[in-house]
Design an enzyme around this catalytic site. Structure first.
Site, PDB file in Angstrom:
ATOM      1  N   ILE A   1      -7.012  64.690  -0.481  1.00  0.00           N
ATOM      2  CA  ILE A   1      -6.950  63.986  -1.778  1.00  0.00           C
ATOM      3  C   ILE A   1      -6.124  63.012  -1.841  1.00  0.00           C
ATOM      4  O   ILE A   1      -6.116  62.081  -2.625  1.00  0.00           O
ATOM      5  CB  ILE A   1      -6.579  64.753  -2.977  1.00  0.00           C
ATOM      6  CG1 ILE A   1      -5.022  65.677  -2.737  1.00  0.00           C
ATOM      7  CG2 ILE A   1      -7.432  66.130  -3.313  1.00  0.00           C
ATOM      8  CD1 ILE A   1      -4.544  66.486  -3.942  1.00  0.00           C
TER       9      ILE A   1
ATOM     10  N   ASP B   1      13.923  58.310  -8.484  1.00  0.00           N
ATOM     11  CA  ASP B   1      12.743  57.893  -8.236  1.00  0.00           C
ATOM     12  C   ASP B   1      11.761  58.266  -9.198  1.00  0.00           C
ATOM     13  O   ASP B   1      10.566  58.642  -9.111  1.00  0.00           O
ATOM     14  CB  ASP B   1      12.076  58.208  -6.968  1.00  0.00           C
ATOM     15  CG  ASP B   1      10.966  57.314  -6.729  1.00  0.00           C
ATOM     16  OD1 ASP B   1      10.923  55.834  -7.476  1.00  0.00           O
ATOM     17  OD2 ASP B   1      10.393  57.268  -5.666  1.00  0.00           O
TER      18      ASP B   1
ATOM     19  N   PHE C   1       4.053  61.465   5.397  1.00  0.00           N
ATOM     20  CA  PHE C   1       4.046  62.075   6.540  1.00  0.00           C
ATOM     21  C   PHE C   1       2.903  62.633   6.992  1.00  0.00           C
ATOM     22  O   PHE C   1       2.615  63.249   8.190  1.00  0.00           O
ATOM     23  CB  PHE C   1       5.229  63.391   6.311  1.00  0.00           C
ATOM     24  CG  PHE C   1       6.501  63.059   6.157  1.00  0.00           C
ATOM     25  CD1 PHE C   1       7.433  62.815   7.163  1.00  0.00           C
ATOM     26  CD2 PHE C   1       7.111  62.712   4.688  1.00  0.00           C
ATOM     27  CE1 PHE C   1       8.636  62.319   7.218  1.00  0.00           C
ATOM     28  CE2 PHE C   1       8.332  62.430   4.680  1.00  0.00           C
ATOM     29  CZ  PHE C   1       9.192  62.194   5.845  1.00  0.00           C
TER      30      PHE C   1
ATOM     31  N   LYS D   1       0.633  69.710   1.400  1.00  0.00           N
ATOM     32  CA  LYS D   1       1.068  68.129   2.045  1.00  0.00           C
ATOM     33  C   LYS D   1       1.238  68.824   3.387  1.00  0.00           C
ATOM     34  O   LYS D   1       1.756  69.729   3.795  1.00  0.00           O
ATOM     35  CB  LYS D   1       2.406  67.720   1.517  1.00  0.00           C
ATOM     36  CG  LYS D   1       2.329  67.310   0.025  1.00  0.00           C
ATOM     37  CD  LYS D   1       3.711  66.930  -0.412  1.00  0.00           C
ATOM     38  CE  LYS D   1       3.637  66.389  -1.944  1.00  0.00           C
ATOM     39  NZ  LYS D   1       4.711  65.432  -2.239  1.00  0.00           N
TER      40      LYS D   1
ATOM     41  N   GLY E   1       0.003  60.802   2.158  1.00  0.00           N
ATOM     42  CA  GLY E   1       1.590  60.716   1.849  1.00  0.00           C
ATOM     43  C   GLY E   1       2.070  60.036   3.087  1.00  0.00           C
ATOM     44  O   GLY E   1       1.642  59.938   4.162  1.00  0.00           O
TER      45      GLY E   1
ATOM     46  N   GLU F   1      -1.385  63.747   5.436  1.00  0.00           N
ATOM     47  CA  GLU F   1      -2.409  63.808   4.194  1.00  0.00           C
ATOM     48  C   GLU F   1      -2.061  64.981   3.188  1.00  0.00           C
ATOM     49  O   GLU F   1      -1.400  65.643   3.541  1.00  0.00           O
ATOM     50  CB  GLU F   1      -3.742  64.190   4.873  1.00  0.00           C
ATOM     51  CG  GLU F   1      -4.706  63.317   5.533  1.00  0.00           C
ATOM     52  CD  GLU F   1      -5.219  63.571   6.659  1.00  0.00           C
ATOM     53  OE1 GLU F   1      -5.337  64.941   7.016  1.00  0.00           O
ATOM     54  OE2 GLU F   1      -6.069  62.697   7.380  1.00  0.00           O
ATOM     55  N   VAL F   2      -2.519  64.615   2.156  1.00  0.00           N
ATOM     56  CA  VAL F   2      -2.504  65.478   0.941  1.00  0.00           C
ATOM     57  C   VAL F   2      -3.749  66.149   0.752  1.00  0.00           C
ATOM     58  O   VAL F   2      -4.604  65.355   0.429  1.00  0.00           O
ATOM     59  CB  VAL F   2      -1.776  64.980  -0.262  1.00  0.00           C
ATOM     60  CG1 VAL F   2      -1.526  65.867  -1.357  1.00  0.00           C
ATOM     61  CG2 VAL F   2      -0.461  64.148   0.044  1.00  0.00           C
TER      62      VAL F   2
HETATM   63  O1  ACK Z   1      -3.058  60.228  -8.111  1.00  0.00           O
HETATM   64  P1  ACK Z   1      -3.474  61.411  -7.270  1.00  0.00           P
HETATM   65  O2  ACK Z   1      -4.511  61.974  -7.087  1.00  0.00           O
HETATM   66  O3  ACK Z   1      -2.459  62.170  -7.297  1.00  0.00           O
HETATM   67  O4  ACK Z   1      -3.105  60.910  -5.736  1.00  0.00           O
HETATM   68  C1  ACK Z   1      -1.831  61.153  -5.515  1.00  0.00           C
HETATM   69  C2  ACK Z   1      -1.959  61.825  -3.940  1.00  0.00           C
HETATM   70  O5  ACK Z   1      -2.180  63.061  -3.822  1.00  0.00           O
HETATM   71  C3  ACK Z   1      -0.811  61.237  -3.021  1.00  0.00           C
HETATM   72  O6  ACK Z   1       0.495  61.925  -3.371  1.00  0.00           O
HETATM   73  C4  ACK Z   1      -1.946  63.577  -5.311  1.00  0.00           C
HETATM   74  N1  ACK Z   1      -1.332  64.841  -5.376  1.00  0.00           N
HETATM   75  C5  ACK Z   1       0.076  64.980  -5.021  1.00  0.00           C
HETATM   76  N2  ACK Z   1       0.509  66.316  -5.284  1.00  0.00           N
HETATM   77  C6  ACK Z   1      -0.477  66.678  -5.989  1.00  0.00           C
HETATM   78  C7  ACK Z   1      -0.868  68.085  -6.558  1.00  0.00           C
HETATM   79  N3  ACK Z   1       0.176  68.868  -6.437  1.00  0.00           N
HETATM   80  N4  ACK Z   1      -1.876  68.214  -7.204  1.00  0.00           N
HETATM   81  C8  ACK Z   1      -2.814  67.208  -7.254  1.00  0.00           C
HETATM   82  N5  ACK Z   1      -2.641  66.027  -6.642  1.00  0.00           N
HETATM   83  C9  ACK Z   1      -1.611  65.897  -6.159  1.00  0.00           C
HETATM   84  C10 ACK Z   1      -1.214  62.467  -5.939  1.00  0.00           C
END
Ligand code: ACK
Length: 992
Positions: free
Chosen positions: A635, A754, A640, A661, A638, A642-643
């Site tokens: 999705i 932040d 470090f 993460k 990051g 991919e997320v």
């Molecule tokens: O705006 P987004 O979809 O929300 O794109 C970023 C991406 O990962 C990089 O950080 C998404 N993200 C991060 N943590 C989460 C989470 N816990 N649940 C859903 N999306 C997340 C974030």
């Protein structure tokens, strides 16, 4: 003697030149050019000086004296003036105009020719008689006079005649008069004019004081002090003085006069005020126009008299507008229960132009009818009827009446009065209502029941109110902590006969009472009901998930506010909780022995304090078996790795959606530690508005951090994608969630550094949760972060000035960032400060500029943002204050109705902002001035709204039982400033 025709023509020309230059600080005693008749000057011997009188073009005489015996030796020719009266002179000046011939220019002159003459004088009390013989030795010499210029000859042989002017000081003169004498010793002289004068400071008007003609001292170095007299219709302020200098100039003005009452200064004079204007006080002010409803018909008015039907109260100053008694109170309604009868009304339409409005309640019993006339018979009410707070001089618009008889028709007259009521013959301003006490019955709200209670909420319900005289508008629930004995009460409204009261403290007994608002007014309150919140368990915060639904009806449209408080879902991780409890205990003993803040909130432990950061991860994060994780899709990216999103299935538990993460391969140990650092921070938090850590995978590759999945992703991109699609109340709900999370973090002592919409995640129910806890790492990671002068990397647009300048991060610097997040929310993800450069942002903040309210932003919210952006960090609100302010806005949605765009003038910098109160209830106000101990006094006396206290006087404050003078003063001065603020707010249409 030279007396050629050319020379005489020249002399006649001089006659027009030698007139008095006319300076005002000179008094001329003699001017030979203005003497029309004979001068009658004497010459000794008679054939020495020669007197010649010619006529100029205007037929005025030109008196000239000539002598020119240059060929003969031993000349001693005297010319003596007439007697010159000294007048006021002390020092006399003699101005001589003459020509003197250059001896070289005269052919064949021997050594006898001279180029000077001498000036003498003689003082006498009286003119000398004609018989007095001329004795040169009687005369005192003033000076030898030489020419600056003389006859010279041009190359062509023409003579050029030059006129000399010499001035000599004579004196001091003390006798009544004096003579001047001119001695010629063999020169060729034409004395064209002699002017004798003295200097004086001429009479003048300065600062409305008149100063007379004044002669300077003979001693030129000392000044004459002169006192002025005020001009007509003026009076002294400080003694007016001037000093007269030797040259006849006025120096050093001191003191002044000012125009008396009824007069104002114009062109150095005090002129009478014209009809229609007045001046009540002496001073150099203008005449003022008569204030409203008053007039003056004569000149020089010192007061404007009130027009017919208008008055001034005894305490009113004579300069204020005239006012009149108010019109009658409006909308007088009565409500009755079995013990109390309530009257409520609204203030009159016409306050008569005054603010000191009070109300008197007069009561009559009108039971029977007169048998003969059929007219209702009325008599004064029984004296033991009790009025709470009192029957007369009420400042609030309600009164409670106790101890009334049943089955009686009472007629109540509510009279509006102000400071000028009773001054004229105006009729009384009454509103009447008749109450039949047959209606007296039980309180209209039935038994209030507790449906359930959690640590922070209590759900209540009661039977629908019946038999009401008019339609139900809503129910008002008032509550306060029992222990606080009503020092701080809160209230909420609901349309249904049930409510979930949130924001309560765990293990605390609250007192509730409920009343109904109908179209005709409020019913009486129900009796008090006491219910307690659930006890707090440090690890198992609450049971289940509670959805709080508050419905609010605002101006004809309903808004559904969903404030979802997610509490820890138990069962799912019992084993995990136990494991954590152990490490929790360990941690507390190790780092904060015995220290648990009174709120029961844990204290954050910086993982950097661990020698081995892996130990911190072990302690705060649960190790998850990677086989339980099912990665579904990527999705985002990051720093470090991919997320991803996926599912976590822990055996025996429902599987849940998670975000994963990952740490990409090829990392070095430091990167691994930095990556896991966030997990060891997040693992310490347990709050519905903080992203929840499910666990970590550290014992296999890839290393992972597993957190709850947030369906709507990051708040900034989410808002940008849904631009304009939410109600203000929904947006406030989001802000509230973030404020809950931040209050929790700040209570734990964690500084985020932040906080920005990109670091807030949103779930499917619009619940916002704070995420991204990398601290230093986050700042490296954040694309918004820029290097500062001190070398740190900081997201400039979101960061408080002191943090940018000196790296001074704190919970209040997080509050600044929170204000920016509020702005991002209200502008649907707009970039703060748009395309301004970071440097320009820093400069403009320093100069006091603040982000303006986004389109459609309520005044109250922008006001809160501006508070968060106070330059002085200690003046910013704390997160708990932000949270309770937002709660109050949600409970009073009308406070969100006025938008900044609706206001004519609204400050866009905290510096320009009037001190808007960040409180809505009396309780808050008293807290803010540290007078909380008097909450009961105000409530008992019926002061329930800020509006109602704004008219309180010192007497009212005393009357409600505030006896300490210092406290009376503090409260009164706060009311006065509150009154101004309320006025300002009401002017701008902002509802309190
Ligand atoms: O705006 P987004 O979809 O929300 O794109 C970023 C991406 O990962 C990089 O950080 C998404 N993200 C991060 N943590 C989460 C989470 N816990 N649940 C859903 N999306 C997340 C974030």
């Amino acid at each position: 003697m030279c007396s050629s025709g050319k020379y005489l023509a020249f002399l006649s020309l001089l006659g027009s030149i030698v007139s008095d230059p006319g300076t005002t600080n000179r008094v001329v005693l003699l001017d030979t050019t203005t003497v029309l008749g004979e001068l009658d000057w004497k010459t000794y011997p008679v054939n020495g000086w020669d007197a010649i009188t010619e006529m100029d073009e205007q037929n005025r005489p030109i008196h000239t004296f000539q002598v020119c015996h240059v060929m003969e030796p031993n000349q001693n020719n005297w010319l003596r003036s007439g007697w010159i009266q000294r007048q006021a002179a002390q020092r006399v000046y003699v101005e001589l105009r003459f020509t003197l011939r250059d001896c070289n220019s005269i052919p064949w002159v021997s050594g006898t020719c001279k180029e000077t003459f001498n000036l003498f004088y003689l003082q006498t009390e009286e003119p000398l008689s004609a018989a007095t013989r001329f004795r040169p030795t009687d005369y005192a010499k003033v000076d030898t006079i030489a020419a600056d210029e003389s006859f010279t000859q041009t190359d062509l042989g023409d003579r050029v005649l030059r006129l000399n002017t010499e001035v000599r000081e004579v004196g001091p003169v003390t006798r009544r008069g004096f003579y001047l004498a001119f001695q010629d010793v063999g020169a060729c002289i034409a004395l064209v004019s002699v002017k004798v004068f003295y200097k004086r400071c001429p009479s003048t008007v300065r600062n409305l004081a008149v100063f007379p003609d004044t002669v300077p001292h003979t001693d030129s170095s000392s000044l004459v002090e002169v006192r002025g007299a005020c001009v007509e219709n003026a009076e002294e302020r400080d003694t007016p003085k001037l000093y007269c200098g030797a040259d006849g100039d006025w120096l050093v003005p001191l003191g002044r006069c000012v125009c008396s009452i009824g007069h104002a200064e114009m062109d150095g004079d005090c002129r009478a005020c014209k009809p229609g204007s007045f001046k009540a006080y002496s001073g150099n002010t203008e005449c003022s126009k008569c204030p409203s409803h008053s007039s003056s018909h004569d000149q020089a008015a010192t007061i404007c008299h009130c027009d017919k039907g208008f008055y001034r109260a005894i305490k009113d100053s004579s300069t204020v507008a005239c006012t009149r008694p108010p019109s009658a109170p409006r909308n007088l309604v009565s409500l009755i229960n079995d013990t109390a009868l309530f009257l409520q009304w609204t203030p009159p339409i016409d306050t008569g132009g005054r603010e000191d409005i009070t109300y008197n309640v007069l009561c009559q019993r009108c039971d029977g009818r007169d048998g003969d006339s059929g007219v209702t018979q009325c008599e004064p009410c029984e004296p033991d009827l009790r009025f709470i707070p009192r029957p007369l001089s009420l400042t609030a618009t309600s009164v409670a009446i106790l101890d009334f008889a049943t089955h009686v028709n009472y007629t109540f007259h509510v009279e509006a009065a102000n400071g000028v009521s009773g001054l004229g013959v105006s009729p009384r301003s009454l509103a009447n209502v008749t109450v039949n006490t047959n209606q007296a019955g039980p309180a209209l709200v039935g038994v209030v029941r507790k449906d359930w209670a959690s640590q922070n909420s209590i759900a209540l319900s009661w039977p629908e109110a019946e038999k009401l005289p008019s339609e139900i508008v809503d129910y008002e629930v008032k509550y306060f902590e029992k222990e606080q004995e009503q020092l701080s009460y809160s209230s909420t409204r609901t349309k249904n006969p049930s409510v979930v009261v949130t924001g309560l403290r765990p293990s605390t007994v609250y007192v509730f009472h409920v009343r109904v608002r109908t179209a005709a007014g409020y019913t009486a309150y129900s009796p008090n009901y006491e219910f307690a919140t659930a006890a707090e368990d440090p690890d198992i915060s609450d049971q289940g998930q509670v959805l709080v639904v508050v419905t609010a009806s605002v101006g004809g449209f309903s808004l559904l506010v969903i404030l979802t408080l997610f509490l820890l879902i138990t069962g799912r991780c019992q084993g995990y909780i136990k494991a954590r409890m152990k490490s929790e205990e360990k941690r507390r003993t190790r780092f904060r022995a015995g220290h648990v803040p009174f709120s029961g909130i844990k204290t954050y432990v910086d993982p950097d304090t661990y020698e081995d950061p892996t130990q911190a991860v072990e302690e705060f994060a649960k190790e998850i078996d990677p086989s339980y994780i099912c990665i579904e899709r990527v999705i985002g990216a990051g720093e470090f790795g991919e997320v991803c999103s996926g599912r976590l299935h822990i055996p025996g538990r429902m599987d849940i959606a998670v975000a994963i993460k990952t740490l990409k391969g090829g990392y070095v140990e430091q990167q691994r530690r930095d990556f896991l650092r966030e997990a060891s921070i997040m693992g310490q938090f347990d709050n519905p508005n903080i992203i929840r850590l499910e666990g970590v995978v550290t014992r296999s590759r890839p290393v992972m951090i597993v957190v709850e999945y947030m369906e709507n992703g990051a708040l900034d991109s989410f808002l940008r994608a849904r631009d304009g699609q939410f109600t203000v109340l929904q947006l406030v709900g989001m802000m509230r969630g973030i404020a809950v999370g931040m209050t929790y973090l700040s209570d734990m002592g964690y500084i985020h550094r932040d906080l920005a919409a990109r670091n807030i995640l949103v779930d499917e129910n619009l619940v916002c949760k704070v995420s991204d806890f990398g601290m230093s790492r986050v700042l490296e990671d954040d694309t918004e972060a820029a290097y500062t002068a001190t070398g740190g990397k900081i997201p400039i647009r979101w960061t408080a000035p002191e943090a940018i300048a000196y790296g001074k991060f704190s919970s209040v610097s997080d509050v600044w960032s929170y204000g920016i997040v509020m702005w991002e929310v209200m502008s649907y993800g707009e970039r703060p400060y748009w395309e301004m450069s970071n440097q320009d942002v820093i400069l403009s903040i320093d100069e006091g500029y603040r982000l303006p309210a986004p389109m459609g932003c309520p005044v109250t919210l922008h006001q809160l943002m501006l508070h968060c952006w106070q330059k002085e960090s200690n003046q910013r609100p704390r997160f708990n204050t932000v949270l309770s302010f937002l709660d109050k806005l949600i409970i009073n949605p009308s406070s969100l109705l006025t938008l900044v765009n609706d206001l004519q003038s609204y400050p866009d910098s905290p510096d320009d902002m009037p001190d808007y109160p960040l409180f809505i209830s009396i309780g808050d106000w008293l807290d803010s001035i540290k007078m909380s101990q008097y909450k009961n006094n105000f409530l008992a006396a019926g002061y329930t709204t800020l509006d109602s206290i704004s008219t309180m006087s010192l007497d009212d404050i005393r009357r409600i039982g505030i006896c300490l003078i210092g406290h009376q003063r503090r409260i009164l001065s706060s009311i006065q400033s509150l009154r101004l603020q309320l006025h300002h707010i009401q002017q701008s249409g902002f509802q309190v």
